[in-house]
Motif scaffolding. Structure first.
Motif, PDB file in Angstrom:
ATOM      1  N   GLU A 295      22.130 -10.436   0.482  1.00  0.00           N
ATOM      2  CA  GLU A 295      21.117 -10.684   1.508  1.00  0.00           C
ATOM      3  C   GLU A 295      20.153  -9.499   1.574  1.00  0.00           C
ATOM      4  OE1 GLU A 295      20.681 -13.424   3.431  1.00  0.00           O
ATOM      5  OE2 GLU A 295      22.251 -14.362   2.246  1.00  0.00           O
ATOM      6  N   ASP A 296      18.872  -9.783   1.486  1.00  0.00           N
ATOM      7  CA  ASP A 296      17.856  -8.740   1.580  1.00  0.00           C
ATOM      8  C   ASP A 296      16.543  -9.409   1.961  1.00  0.00           C
ATOM      9  OD1 ASP A 296      16.044  -6.681   1.317  1.00  0.00           O
ATOM     10  OD2 ASP A 296      16.866  -5.960  -0.577  1.00  0.00           O
ATOM     11  N   GLU A 297      16.169  -9.292   3.235  1.00  0.00           N
ATOM     12  CA  GLU A 297      14.954  -9.965   3.703  1.00  0.00           C
ATOM     13  C   GLU A 297      13.705  -9.468   2.985  1.00  0.00           C
ATOM     14  OE1 GLU A 297      13.899 -11.081   7.424  1.00  0.00           O
ATOM     15  OE2 GLU A 297      15.920 -11.453   8.170  1.00  0.00           O
ATOM     16  N   ALA A 298      13.644  -8.185   2.679  1.00  0.00           N
ATOM     17  CA  ALA A 298      12.465  -7.644   2.015  1.00  0.00           C
ATOM     18  C   ALA A 298      12.296  -8.215   0.610  1.00  0.00           C
ATOM     19  CB  ALA A 298      12.519  -6.122   1.963  1.00  0.00           C
ATOM     20  N   ALA A 299      13.389  -8.649  -0.007  1.00  0.00           N
ATOM     21  CA  ALA A 299      13.317  -9.186  -1.360  1.00  0.00           C
ATOM     22  C   ALA A 299      12.586 -10.517  -1.410  1.00  0.00           C
ATOM     23  CB  ALA A 299      14.717  -9.344  -1.943  1.00  0.00           C
ATOM     24  N   ASN A 300      12.471 -11.188  -0.276  1.00  0.00           N
ATOM     25  CA  ASN A 300      11.773 -12.466  -0.239  1.00  0.00           C
ATOM     26  C   ASN A 300      10.266 -12.312  -0.137  1.00  0.00           C
ATOM     27  OD1 ASN A 300      14.193 -13.899  -0.360  1.00  0.00           O
ATOM     28  ND2 ASN A 300      14.483 -13.674   1.836  1.00  0.00           N
ATOM     29  N   SER A 301       9.789 -11.099  -0.007  1.00  0.00           N
ATOM     30  CA  SER A 301       8.366 -10.833   0.139  1.00  0.00           C
ATOM     31  C   SER A 301       7.986  -9.618  -0.703  1.00  0.00           C
ATOM     32  CB  SER A 301       8.045 -10.562   1.613  1.00  0.00           C
ATOM     33  OG  SER A 301       6.777 -10.010   1.748  1.00  0.00           O
TER      34      SER A 301
ATOM     35  N   LEU B 248       7.526  -3.754  -1.722  1.00  0.00           N
ATOM     36  CA  LEU B 248       6.724  -2.597  -2.125  1.00  0.00           C
ATOM     37  C   LEU B 248       6.554  -1.593  -0.984  1.00  0.00           C
ATOM     38  CD1 LEU B 248       4.038  -4.345  -4.337  1.00  0.00           C
ATOM     39  CD2 LEU B 248       5.995  -2.976  -5.084  1.00  0.00           C
ATOM     40  N   GLU B 249       6.435  -2.082   0.248  1.00  0.00           N
ATOM     41  CA  GLU B 249       6.357  -1.171   1.397  1.00  0.00           C
ATOM     42  C   GLU B 249       7.629  -0.333   1.511  1.00  0.00           C
ATOM     43  OE1 GLU B 249       5.584  -3.445   4.914  1.00  0.00           O
ATOM     44  OE2 GLU B 249       3.608  -4.095   4.195  1.00  0.00           O
ATOM     45  N   ARG B 250       8.764  -0.977   1.310  1.00  0.00           N
ATOM     46  CA  ARG B 250      10.036  -0.243   1.382  1.00  0.00           C
ATOM     47  C   ARG B 250      10.130   0.788   0.267  1.00  0.00           C
ATOM     48  NH1 ARG B 250      15.295  -3.743   1.223  1.00  0.00           N
ATOM     49  NH2 ARG B 250      14.484  -4.209  -0.840  1.00  0.00           N
ATOM     50  N   LEU B 251       9.700   0.408  -0.931  1.00  0.00           N
ATOM     51  CA  LEU B 251       9.729   1.355  -2.043  1.00  0.00           C
ATOM     52  C   LEU B 251       8.804   2.530  -1.759  1.00  0.00           C
ATOM     53  CD1 LEU B 251      10.682   2.156  -4.860  1.00  0.00           C
ATOM     54  CD2 LEU B 251       8.843   0.740  -5.798  1.00  0.00           C
ATOM     55  N   GLU B 252       7.601   2.231  -1.271  1.00  0.00           N
ATOM     56  CA  GLU B 252       6.652   3.298  -0.972  1.00  0.00           C
ATOM     57  C   GLU B 252       7.186   4.241   0.098  1.00  0.00           C
ATOM     58  OE1 GLU B 252       2.095   4.050   0.528  1.00  0.00           O
ATOM     59  OE2 GLU B 252       2.892   2.018   0.523  1.00  0.00           O
ATOM     60  N   ALA B 253       7.916   3.712   1.053  1.00  0.00           N
ATOM     61  CA  ALA B 253       8.479   4.543   2.121  1.00  0.00           C
ATOM     62  C   ALA B 253       9.473   5.564   1.572  1.00  0.00           C
ATOM     63  CB  ALA B 253       9.154   3.668   3.169  1.00  0.00           C
ATOM     64  N   SER B 254       9.993   5.318   0.368  1.00  0.00           N
ATOM     65  CA  SER B 254      10.941   6.265  -0.225  1.00  0.00           C
ATOM     66  C   SER B 254      10.252   7.372  -1.013  1.00  0.00           C
ATOM     67  CB  SER B 254      11.929   5.520  -1.135  1.00  0.00           C
ATOM     68  OG  SER B 254      11.293   5.070  -2.323  1.00  0.00           O
ATOM     69  N   TYR B 255       8.931   7.262  -1.211  1.00  0.00           N
ATOM     70  CA  TYR B 255       8.216   8.302  -1.947  1.00  0.00           C
ATOM     71  C   TYR B 255       8.302   9.611  -1.174  1.00  0.00           C
ATOM     72  CZ  TYR B 255       5.891   4.588  -4.662  1.00  0.00           C
ATOM     73  OH  TYR B 255       5.613   3.529  -5.451  1.00  0.00           O
ATOM     74  N   THR B 256       8.537  10.684  -1.883  1.00  0.00           N
ATOM     75  CA  THR B 256       8.724  11.966  -1.213  1.00  0.00           C
ATOM     76  C   THR B 256       7.449  12.806  -1.139  1.00  0.00           C
ATOM     77  OG1 THR B 256       9.406  12.942  -3.314  1.00  0.00           O
ATOM     78  CG2 THR B 256      11.151  12.100  -1.873  1.00  0.00           C
ATOM     79  N   MET B 257       6.447  12.461  -1.896  1.00  0.00           N
ATOM     80  CA  MET B 257       5.237  13.289  -1.937  1.00  0.00           C
ATOM     81  C   MET B 257       3.991  12.430  -1.704  1.00  0.00           C
ATOM     82  SD  MET B 257       6.500  16.292  -2.589  1.00  0.00           S
ATOM     83  CE  MET B 257       5.182  17.326  -3.161  1.00  0.00           C
ATOM     84  N   GLU B 258       3.022  13.001  -1.015  1.00  0.00           N
ATOM     85  CA  GLU B 258       1.784  12.288  -0.689  1.00  0.00           C
ATOM     86  C   GLU B 258       1.009  11.879  -1.943  1.00  0.00           C
ATOM     87  OE1 GLU B 258      -0.852  10.176   1.263  1.00  0.00           O
ATOM     88  OE2 GLU B 258       0.907  11.086   2.192  1.00  0.00           O
ATOM     89  N   ASP B 259       1.059  12.682  -3.003  1.00  0.00           N
ATOM     90  CA  ASP B 259       0.307  12.313  -4.199  1.00  0.00           C
ATOM     91  C   ASP B 259       0.830  11.023  -4.825  1.00  0.00           C
ATOM     92  OD1 ASP B 259       2.609  13.686  -5.024  1.00  0.00           O
ATOM     93  OD2 ASP B 259       1.651  14.442  -6.839  1.00  0.00           O
TER      94      ASP B 259
END
Length: 74
Positions: free
Chosen positions: A32-38, A43-54
């Motif tokens: 089960e993963d609600e984000a996987a359906n969209s 991509l928002e979740r993946l981006e939230a894991s980025y550690t640097m602004e660049d």
């Protein structure tokens, strides 16, 4: 110190990608993963894991990060 900083940053990026790949595999196996359906939410979740602004800027092609010859420690 510069090499250690570079290795730490690379390690952080690899952890983010590995975690995302694990989530994808779990979802493909019926997890089960609600984000996987969209795609935008995934991509928002993946981006939230980025550690640097660049990385965020590069992802959105919104800004160019100025590079300097000095070393910035975080």
């Amino acid at each position: 110190m510069v090499s250690l900083q570079s290795q730490d940053r690379m390690s952080q990026m690899l952890v983010s990608v590995t975690d995302d790949m694990t989530r994808m595999q779990d979802w493909l196996e019926g997890g089960e993963d609600e984000a996987a359906n969209s795609i935008p939410r995934w991509l928002e979740r993946l981006e939230a894991s980025y550690t640097m602004e660049d990385l965020r800027s590069s992802h959105h092609e919104t800004a160019q990060v100025n590079k300097s010859p000095s070393v910035e420690f975080f």
